[in-house]
Design a protein around this motif. Structure first.
Motif, PDB file in Angstrom:
ATOM      1  N   LEU A 206       0.836  -1.202   0.000  1.00 22.89           N
ATOM      2  CA  LEU A 206       0.000   0.000   0.000  1.00 22.89           C
ATOM      3  C   LEU A 206       0.871   1.252   0.000  1.00 22.89           C
ATOM      4  CD1 LEU A 206      -2.865  -0.877   2.521  1.00 22.89           C
ATOM      5  CD2 LEU A 206      -3.020  -0.635   0.047  1.00 22.89           C
ATOM      6  N   LEU A 208       3.893   1.464  -1.124  1.00 20.15           N
ATOM      7  CA  LEU A 208       4.630   1.583  -2.389  1.00 20.15           C
ATOM      8  C   LEU A 208       3.740   2.033  -3.545  1.00 20.15           C
ATOM      9  CD1 LEU A 208       7.042  -1.479  -2.096  1.00 20.15           C
ATOM     10  CD2 LEU A 208       7.560   0.947  -1.791  1.00 20.15           C
ATOM     11  N   VAL A 209       2.440   1.778  -3.454  1.00 20.32           N
ATOM     12  CA  VAL A 209       1.579   2.295  -4.524  1.00 20.32           C
ATOM     13  C   VAL A 209       1.095   3.706  -4.189  1.00 20.32           C
ATOM     14  CG1 VAL A 209       0.840   0.004  -5.311  1.00 20.32           C
ATOM     15  CG2 VAL A 209      -0.600   1.296  -3.709  1.00 20.32           C
ATOM     16  N   GLY A 210       1.622   4.281  -3.116  1.00 20.60           N
ATOM     17  CA  GLY A 210       1.368   5.698  -2.858  1.00 20.60           C
ATOM     18  C   GLY A 210       0.395   6.008  -1.735  1.00 20.60           C
ATOM     19  N   ALA A 211       0.057   5.000  -0.915  1.00 23.65           N
ATOM     20  CA  ALA A 211      -0.866   5.268   0.185  1.00 23.65           C
ATOM     21  C   ALA A 211      -0.149   6.045   1.285  1.00 23.65           C
ATOM     22  CB  ALA A 211      -1.408   3.961   0.747  1.00 23.65           C
ATOM     23  N   THR A 212      -0.823   7.029   1.836  1.00 20.46           N
ATOM     24  CA  THR A 212      -0.267   7.762   2.976  1.00 20.46           C
ATOM     25  C   THR A 212      -0.570   6.973   4.252  1.00 20.46           C
ATOM     26  OG1 THR A 212      -2.332   8.960   3.183  1.00 20.46           O
ATOM     27  CG2 THR A 212      -0.593  10.038   1.921  1.00 20.46           C
ATOM     28  N   TYR A 215      -4.169   7.192   5.084  1.00 20.69           N
ATOM     29  CA  TYR A 215      -5.052   6.271   4.357  1.00 20.69           C
ATOM     30  C   TYR A 215      -5.102   4.916   5.062  1.00 20.69           C
ATOM     31  CZ  TYR A 215      -6.796   3.384   0.485  1.00 20.69           C
ATOM     32  OH  TYR A 215      -7.523   2.523  -0.284  1.00 20.69           O
ATOM     33  N   ARG A 295       4.980   5.560  11.785  1.00 17.62           N
ATOM     34  CA  ARG A 295       6.022   6.568  11.861  1.00 17.62           C
ATOM     35  C   ARG A 295       7.298   5.965  12.464  1.00 17.62           C
ATOM     36  NH1 ARG A 295       5.526  12.072  11.270  1.00 17.62           N
ATOM     37  NH2 ARG A 295       4.098  11.567   9.608  1.00 17.62           N
TER      38      ARG A 295
END
Ligand SMILES: Nc1ncnc2c1ncn2[C@@H]1O[C@H](COP(=O)(O)OP(=O)(O)OP(=O)(O)O)[C@@H](O)[C@H]1O
Ligand SMILES: [Mg+2]
Lengths: 298, 239
Positions: A206, A208-212, A215, A295
């Protein structure tokens, strides 16, 4: 359409099976606790209204209105009245009938009780108009000389003792509610952390496909919302059933104070805050745990 | 992050990578990949192709040196911006990394969905793309029910659906027949023509040399950029 599907299979986690039931138990205990706190509040309110600044003079049964010695009773009564009239700060004086005595005891004594009224003490209700000039020890002494059996009860003392007790009960109830919510928060923090570990591979994809992180945290929050709502409302309903069962049981006893409390709509609607609070705190706990863990793992 | 066109898509300067147990994979690696270019990444098995790509998509951090993506030093990017930077990169993993409990359609729609595109729109686009790669009968299938080549096409669809500025693909034609491989290469070339920077890792150096694109060759912890030599190749084929 799968608008609310989760990218993370949190529903399949072992915690998803037992967590709703733990939350239900928490909701159950917290609702009952709050119910007790609210009942005590109503009770305190009732008493504060019922007794203002009064004292009661109690003449033990048999020493006042005895049929055999009605002259003796009149004598004592006259003396008591006379003493009261001379005491500074005293307002209205009223000798209570046995009917009135029963009414004062009402919340505690079943309505259709067949108490032998002759066993009741005789009570004289005395309103205190001015505490500053009124002297209780002085009055006690004066009445003692009339008859040593006469008892003077100052409501202010026992009322405040009672209020202290009631307030502690209230504080304990609220403390229990707080502890239960903290326990819910802790449980969610723990299970969320476990889920993060179980699904670390999916979470990595998730990311790596751009999820923050937000999200991903939202998915955990949504999951906590579902479990929280389901669990705590089950608990709420169970506690409701318990109270209704209790009410059914004590109905036969006709204790009006309790009857009023338990059927009060406002009490019920206030306790509805419990499942909402539990759910809200669970959502916050999930959100915060996931964000902090993600984090920390970077 | 601003979207001004960057000169270099990737810039590695003196990059070293040492694994936890002390094994050194790269030392003092320098590499510049221009925006809009098409590159093959080659090297023997274990040379570090997958690991180099991993450093590019910020999946692992270099031990020393600087890595810039789209002219931005990756060491100076905030957590939030890492997510936004990754949205500019499409990744085809060597082992696909499809999400097992999601359908093929949902897997492909995922990059759009994490960007906040509505599920309906994301799924419509995913369906169109899957149709193009020949998987229209498998939209509702789970990944493990597909063949290796089919899973690879799903992985490629997921990598390209977000129209990335940079596409990194690790052995994207490793599991498919020649005809499908050509079709997929054609897809990558199409994206390159539309401005996407493409890096294809393969251990098949012949493929790289046939297609006349520059080749990044990994050997002994270093990267060598080899420009295509069309005449030589032509001769080689003729011989
Ligand atoms: N996390 C890691 N810890 C330790 N060693 C690693 C790690 N990741 C990769 N390596 C080592 O780095 C080397 C390069 O691995 P990598 O997967 O990048 O090779 P590759 O060129 O992609 O090979 P292939 O063509 O077989 O895919 C290997 O020797 C591998 O064992
Ligand atoms: Mg590899």
């Amino acid at each position: 359409m799968t608008t609310h599907h989760l990218d993370l299979p949190l529903k399949a986690d072992p915690s998803s099976r037992f967590l709703p039931w733990i939350v239900a138990l928490m909701g159950y205990l917290a609702t009952l606790s709050l119910m007790i706190a609210l009942s005590v509040s109503t009770l305190i309110h009732h008493w504060n209204r019922g007794f203002q600044d009064h004292i009661t003079i109690q003449v033990p049964a048999g020493s006042l209105f005895e049929k055999e010695s009605s002259s003796a009773h009149t004598e004592i009564e006259v003396k008591v009245r006379h003493t009261l009239n001379r005491t500074a700060g005293v307002g209205t004086v009223k000798i209570l009938s046995s009917q009135e005595i029963l009414e004062i005891l009402n919340p505690w004594v079943p309505k259709e009780s067949s108490l032998e009224t002759s066993f009741l003490p005789q009570l004289i209700d005395v309103e205190i108009q001015n505490r500053r000039v009124f002297s209780l020890p002085h009055l006690r002494q004066a009445l003692h000389t009339i008859s040593p059996h006469i008892v003077v009860e100052d409501h202010l003392t026992w009322q405040s003792n009672f209020l202290d007790l009631a307030r502690s009960a209230q504080v304990i109830s609220f403390a229990i509610v707080t502890l239960i919510i903290l326990a819910a928060v802790g449980t969610v923090a723990f299970t969320s952390q476990t889920s993060l570990i179980i699904h670390r591979n999916i979470i990595e994809v998730l990311h790596l496909v751009g999820a923050t992180d937000a999200y991903i945290a939202k998915q955990f929050q949504m999951h906590a919302f579902r479990i929280g709502l389901k669990g705590s409302f089950i608990g709420f309903i169970l506690s409701g059933l318990t109270i209704l069962g209790l009410q059914f049981f004590i109905q036969d006893l006709h204790i009006p104070l309790l009857e009023n409390l338990l059927s009060s709509l406002s009490v019920w609607s206030i306790t509805l805050v419990i499942p909402c609070l539990i759910t809200l705190f669970m959502m916050l706990a999930a959100q915060l745990t996931v964000r902090l863990s993600l984090r920390a793992s970077v | 992050m601003q979207d001004i066109p960057s000169k270099n898509a990737i810039h590695f300067q003196n990059v070293s990578l040492v694994f936890e147990h002390g094994v050194r994979l790269f030392s003092g690696l320098n590499l510049t990949i221009e925006s809009g270019g098409f590159y093959f990444l080659t090297g023997v098995s274990g040379a570090g192709k997958s690991t180099l790509l991993k450093m590019i998509y910020l999946g692992c951090k270099q031990s020393s040196g600087t890595i810039s993506l789209f002219d931005t030093n990756t060491a100076r990017i905030s957590f939030r911006d890492i997510a936004f930077l990754r949205r500019k990169i499409g990744i085809v993993f060597q082992d696909f990394r499809l999400i097992p409990h999601l359908t093929v359609l949902d897997n492909v729609a995922l990059p759009l969905q994490v960007r906040g595109v509505s599920p309906r729109k994301a799924q419509a686009e995913a369906a169109e793309l899957l149709n193009w790669v020949g998987l229209k009968d498998h939209l509702k299938s789970l990944p493990h029910t597909l063949s290796g080549g089919e899973q690879q096409r799903v992985a490629i669809s997921r990598a390209v659906i977000g129209r990335p500025k940079l596409l990194v693909a690790d052995e994207p034609t490793g599991n498919v027949d020649d005809e499908t491989a050509l079709k997929l290469l054609y897809l990558f070339e199409e994206m390159h023509k539309q401005g996407t920077t493409v890096i294809l890792a393969t251990h098949n150096r012949n493929l790289a040399q046939e297609l006349k694109y520059p080749e990044i060759f990994l050997e002994k912890g270093q990267a060598f950029l080899l420009e295509p030599e069309p005449t030589l190749i032509k001769e080689g084929i003729l011989v």
